[in-house]
Design a protein around this motif. Structure first.
Motif, PDB file in Angstrom:
ATOM      1  N   ASN A 175      20.807  -9.325-100.174  1.00  0.00           N
ATOM      2  CA  ASN A 175      20.937  -8.397 -99.623  1.00  0.00           C
ATOM      3  C   ASN A 175      20.681  -7.426 -98.911  1.00  0.00           C
ATOM      4  O   ASN A 175      20.705  -7.308 -97.964  1.00  0.00           O
ATOM      5  CB  ASN A 175      22.694  -8.329-100.211  1.00  0.00           C
ATOM      6  N   ALA A 176      19.437  -6.952-100.383  1.00  0.00           N
ATOM      7  CA  ALA A 176      19.215  -5.636 -99.767  1.00  0.00           C
ATOM      8  C   ALA A 176      17.485  -6.393 -98.561  1.00  0.00           C
ATOM      9  O   ALA A 176      17.512  -5.763 -97.171  1.00  0.00           O
ATOM     10  CB  ALA A 176      18.006  -4.953-100.559  1.00  0.00           C
ATOM     11  N   PHE A 177      17.277  -7.286 -98.647  1.00  0.00           N
ATOM     12  CA  PHE A 177      16.387  -7.255 -97.940  1.00  0.00           C
ATOM     13  C   PHE A 177      16.850  -8.129 -96.332  1.00  0.00           C
ATOM     14  O   PHE A 177      16.286  -7.912 -95.530  1.00  0.00           O
ATOM     15  CB  PHE A 177      15.864  -8.987 -98.405  1.00  0.00           C
ATOM     16  N   TYR A 178      18.134  -8.903 -96.361  1.00  0.00           N
ATOM     17  CA  TYR A 178      18.696  -9.358 -95.115  1.00  0.00           C
ATOM     18  C   TYR A 178      19.179  -8.165 -94.264  1.00  0.00           C
ATOM     19  O   TYR A 178      19.295  -7.568 -93.479  1.00  0.00           O
ATOM     20  CB  TYR A 178      19.774  -9.878 -95.512  1.00  0.00           C
ATOM     21  N   ASN A 179      19.773  -6.593 -95.117  1.00  0.00           N
ATOM     22  CA  ASN A 179      20.216  -5.587 -94.276  1.00  0.00           C
ATOM     23  C   ASN A 179      19.715  -4.847 -94.069  1.00  0.00           C
ATOM     24  O   ASN A 179      19.957  -3.849 -93.364  1.00  0.00           O
ATOM     25  CB  ASN A 179      21.544  -4.772 -95.335  1.00  0.00           C
ATOM     26  N   SER A 180      18.116  -4.578 -94.276  1.00  0.00           N
ATOM     27  CA  SER A 180      16.977  -3.634 -93.647  1.00  0.00           C
ATOM     28  C   SER A 180      16.509  -5.296 -92.890  1.00  0.00           C
ATOM     29  O   SER A 180      15.330  -3.974 -92.481  1.00  0.00           O
ATOM     30  CB  SER A 180      16.430  -3.619 -95.057  1.00  0.00           C
TER      31      SER A 180
END
Length: 186
Positions: A175-180
């Motif tokens: 999720n962090a990869f996606y949102n960043s």
């Protein structure tokens, strides 16, 4: 010893004896805070952990021995203070240097508790070179909640060895990869 054995009553008894003899002893104050933390009494834990930080520089003479200098670290105390605000974010309210048991419904106050946790975690990491998987995960989660996805990602990447054991961590990292913006194909 008694903390590791999960014998909290004996731990409490011995700590009371030590503190009766050496009331300014950082480690005993810290362990008393850990005791209350493990007994799920965050307000009492907060009191003893803060007292430990205040007394650190006024240690008894026997703590000048090399063993004590190597094993006593205020970073762990800050970690536990951070944990109080992190895990009890909706059950405690800071009032200056005091902490009260109070159910928090206000999202702003809950976020303030997370910010307090992050401050203590950052102090543990930066000022005392204290780190643990829990510290990095909790810091990353707070940054994620604040929509600071790249910072959360960077913190969680310190947990490489924990990925295999923790599917939740893999999901959070994804999720962090996606949102960043790092998880999309161009």
């Amino acid at each position: 010893y008694h903390l590791v054995k999960n014998n909290l009553m004996e731990m409490d008894r011995y700590l009371d004896e030590v503190l009766a003899i050496q009331p300014d002893y950082y480690s005993a104050l810290h362990l008393k805070g850990e005791y209350y933390y493990n007994a799920k009494e965050p307000v009492k834990a907060y009191k003893f952990l803060n007292e430990a930080l205040n007394k650190f520089k006024y240690q008894p003479d026997f703590t000048k021995d090399e063993f004590y200098r190597e094993t006593e670290n205020c970073g762990k105390t800050h970690m536990y203070l951070g944990n109080i605000f992190y895990y009890y974010f909706d059950k405690v309210k800071s009032r200056g240097s005091e902490l009260d048991d109070e159910i928090i419904d206000d999202k702003i106050q809950k976020m303030e508790n997370y910010n307090s946790a992050l401050t203590h975690y950052t102090t543990a990491l930066n000022d005392f070179n204290y780190s643990s998987s829990e510290l990095y995960y909790n810091m990353g989660r707070i940054c994620y909640l604040k929509e600071q996805y790249t910072l959360a990602l960077n913190l969680w990447l310190h947990l490489y060895d924990d990925f295999v054991k923790s599917p939740e961590l893999m999901l959070a990292l994804g999720n962090a990869f996606y949102n960043s913006g790092n998880g999309t194909t161009q």
